[in-house]
Scaffold this motif. Structure first.
Motif, mmCIF file in Angstrom:
data_model
loop_
_atom_site.group_PDB
_atom_site.id
_atom_site.type_symbol
_atom_site.label_atom_id
_atom_site.label_comp_id
_atom_site.label_asym_id
_atom_site.label_seq_id
_atom_site.Cartn_x
_atom_site.Cartn_y
_atom_site.Cartn_z
ATOM 1 N N UNK A 37 -10.965 -14.643 50.722
ATOM 2 C CA UNK A 37 -9.830 -15.549 50.720
ATOM 3 C C UNK A 37 -9.911 -16.488 51.907
ATOM 4 N N UNK A 38 -9.108 -17.551 51.821
ATOM 5 C CA UNK A 38 -8.980 -18.532 52.894
ATOM 6 C C UNK A 38 -7.686 -18.254 53.649
ATOM 7 N N UNK A 39 -7.740 -18.346 54.950
ATOM 8 C CA UNK A 39 -6.540 -18.244 55.774
ATOM 9 C C UNK A 39 -6.047 -19.660 56.103
ATOM 10 N N UNK A 40 -4.728 -19.819 56.175
ATOM 11 C CA UNK A 40 -4.128 -21.061 56.647
ATOM 12 C C UNK A 40 -3.128 -20.682 57.723
ATOM 13 N N UNK A 41 -3.498 -20.960 58.964
ATOM 14 C CA UNK A 41 -2.703 -20.500 60.091
ATOM 15 C C UNK A 41 -1.837 -21.618 60.653
ATOM 16 N N UNK A 42 -0.566 -21.291 60.853
ATOM 17 C CA UNK A 42 0.409 -22.220 61.411
ATOM 18 C C UNK A 42 1.014 -21.595 62.650
#
Length: 546
Positions: A304-309
């Motif tokens: 999976x891809x992570x999207x960090x904010x």
């Protein structure tokens, strides 16, 4: 990249994806860019290949090497020689290139990736070549010529297996600080399954010419596959973010290095708020998703891809991030077409506006490492289009990029200067894919998409192209930001025009936050223009393709 079973993970992804299927955003047909693959007609037949050292890497560079302002292409080959292709495309026309021989001998071999950067500040773009067995700095000359500058710039090539790179100009420095990310230490016992080599930072020596004689080891290294200097908290002091491959971890994780100017780098730790994150880190991209000036980060992996904010509760000195990939629809954890339900393998990641609607999209290059049975074999690249509700919608199949290739690095650029972003994907064992963006699909063909701007920055001093700047474009109340950086992606980088989609807006306001933190005054410009912003010129000027 472990060869163990991942069925529990797979079932979780499958069930999670099914639970959200009815809620997935639907992209209007006219908002999907039609990407036409034309590598053969374009004259790009480069193949990235070789044994296990070249399962990773596979990148290139897009930059102007002859003053035409059209992006030219350098493409790594692994065991095949790297090659340079000069852009012959006519504005708005088909993509066309011709090969320019590289007179660098053996240094064109064993190349994993490349990044463009003007190291010596002479106005000509240089190239940093990442290699297995010694990196190379190429000094750019007239008419797309290059010379090996390792000796001249006192750069010790080393003998590492290099797979990542980033650069920044520290305050008061005429020349850039260079960082090389290394993979497995091939000399260590147990190779290739053993110890990761140290990453290396090189600050410029004092003097009037580039010189890099004092390497600094960044320990521990966990087999970096991408790195990026990023001003994560808008402090004006970029940190070094590193994404690492979990297969070779011995207690390893993702990393964020505090790099105070002129002082020793140090890792952010739990005491600073940094949370441990262990993934098979392949690529990294930064993008401002809400116009706040704070970057979010897409991290590709296997599965999976992570999207960090940055967490809303984090203070200015605490790098506390939360993953919003699931809620935004960008996990990209399995192929979206073809019927293979095994996990995906993501490589290059890049935020860009492919359909000129004023929202960032996310491209991810995909491909099995080689023949890993627990992961998808037919794993098409992703084109996740940004939506006004903050989520993303997969459009790779409809856009035409769902090919049975093994993507690695990629280059997103406007190769024919028509205001629409094209795409080159470097593939393992197959020719690079070259996609021309032909516009939005209609019932009778295609039409141009939304309005656009492309911006070029200039300033005096060594950092002529303003690496480290942030470009702010405003249309009405909508704010868009782009970060000028050397690094990120997967073994691939571009330098030149900075692209913005404007949607239906016919005018826009540009402001530039220069690398030293000073803001420009606002520039009022018309849409569908190439705009040159010179720091010493109070007026932005238009440039017209010939």
């Amino acid at each position: 990249m472990r060869l163990r079973r991942v069925l529990p993970l797979l079932f979780a992804f499958v069930l999670g994806g099914a639970a959200r299927a009815d809620e997935a955003p639907i992209v209007p047909l006219n908002d999907i860019p039609v990407m036409v693959e034309q590598h053969a007609a374009a004259g790009i037949d480069q193949v990235y290949g070789g044994p296990w050292e070249f399962f990773v890497g596979g990148g290139g560079a897009a930059f102007d090497c002859n003053g035409s302002r059209k992006p030219d292409l350098f493409v790594a080959g692994g065991k095949n020689p790297a090659r340079l292709f000069v852009n012959d495309s006519q504005p708005g026309g088909e993509l066309r290139f011709h090969e320019k021989p590289l007179d660098i001998g053996k240094y064109a071999e064993n190349v994993t990736g490349a990044y463009p950067i003007d190291i010596d500040g002479d106005g000509r773009i240089d190239l940093v070549l990442l290699r297995v067995g010694g990196n190379v700095l190429l000094k750019g000359g007239p008419d797309c010529t290059f010379t090996v500058a390792n000796a001249e710039w006192k750069f010790e090539a080393g003998d590492e297996w290099t797979t990542a790179f980033a650069a920044e100009w520290e305050p008061g420095q005429k020349f850039p600080t260079l960082v090389f990310g290394n993979y497995v230490d091939r000399k260590a016992p147990g190779s290739p399954w053993g110890t990761c080599a140290d990453n290396v930072m090189l600050r410029p020596d004092p003097g009037d010419k580039p010189s890099y004689s004092q390497p600094i080891a960044l320990r521990p290294g966990f087999c970096a596959l991408s790195m990026l200097f990023t001003d994560w908290n808008k402090s004006g002091e970029p940190a070094l973010r590193v994404t690492n491959d979990r297969q070779y971890y011995r207690g390893g994780e993702e990393q964020l290095w505090h790099v105070p100017p002129g002082k020793a780098p140090r890792l952010y730790t739990r005491a600073d708020g940094w949370k441990k994150l262990v993934i098979w880190g392949m690529g990294i991209a930064q993008g401002d998703l809400d116009g706040s000036g704070f970057p979010s980060y897409a991290l590709t992996s296997m599965g999976d891809t992570k999207l960090q904010k940055l967490d809303d509760e984090a203070d200015a000195g605490s790098p506390i991030y939360r993953d919003i990939a699931f809620e935004r629809g960008v996990t990209a954890h399995r192929p979206y077409t073809g019927g293979d339900l095994r996990p995906s393998t993501g490589w290059h990641a890049e935020f860009a506006d492919f359909n000129n609607d004023g929202l960032l999209d996310l491209f991810i290059a995909k491909g099995n490492v080689e023949a890993m049975p627990d992961f998808a074999q037919n794993d098409p690249d992703d084109l996740l289009l940004g939506q006004w509700d903050g989520r993303f919608a997969e459009a790779g199949l409809e856009a035409g990029i769902a090919l049975p290739t093994k993507g690695r690095g990629a280059l997103v650029d406007d190769f024919n200067l028509d205001g629409q972003l094209d795409l080159v994907v470097v593939n393992r064992g197959q020719p690079a894919s070259v996609f021309r963006n032909t516009g939005a699909r209609t019932a009778s063909g295609t039409r141009p998409m939304g309005n656009w701007l492309e911006i070029e920055l200039h300033q005096d001093g060594g950092n002529r192209m303003a690496v480290g700047a942030m470009v702010d474009v405003k249309t009405g109340t909508h704010v868009m930001n782009r970060f000028v950086a050397v690094g990120g992606g997967h073994a691939s980088g571009h330098l030149g025009w900075i692209h913005f989609g404007l949607g239906t807006a016919e005018r826009a306001e540009i402001r530039v936050k220069w690398p030293d933190g000073e803001w420009s005054h606002p520039y009022q410009v018309f849409a569908n223009q190439f705009v040159v912003v010179d720091r010493d010129n109070p007026v932005a000027r238009y440039w017209y393709p010939q």
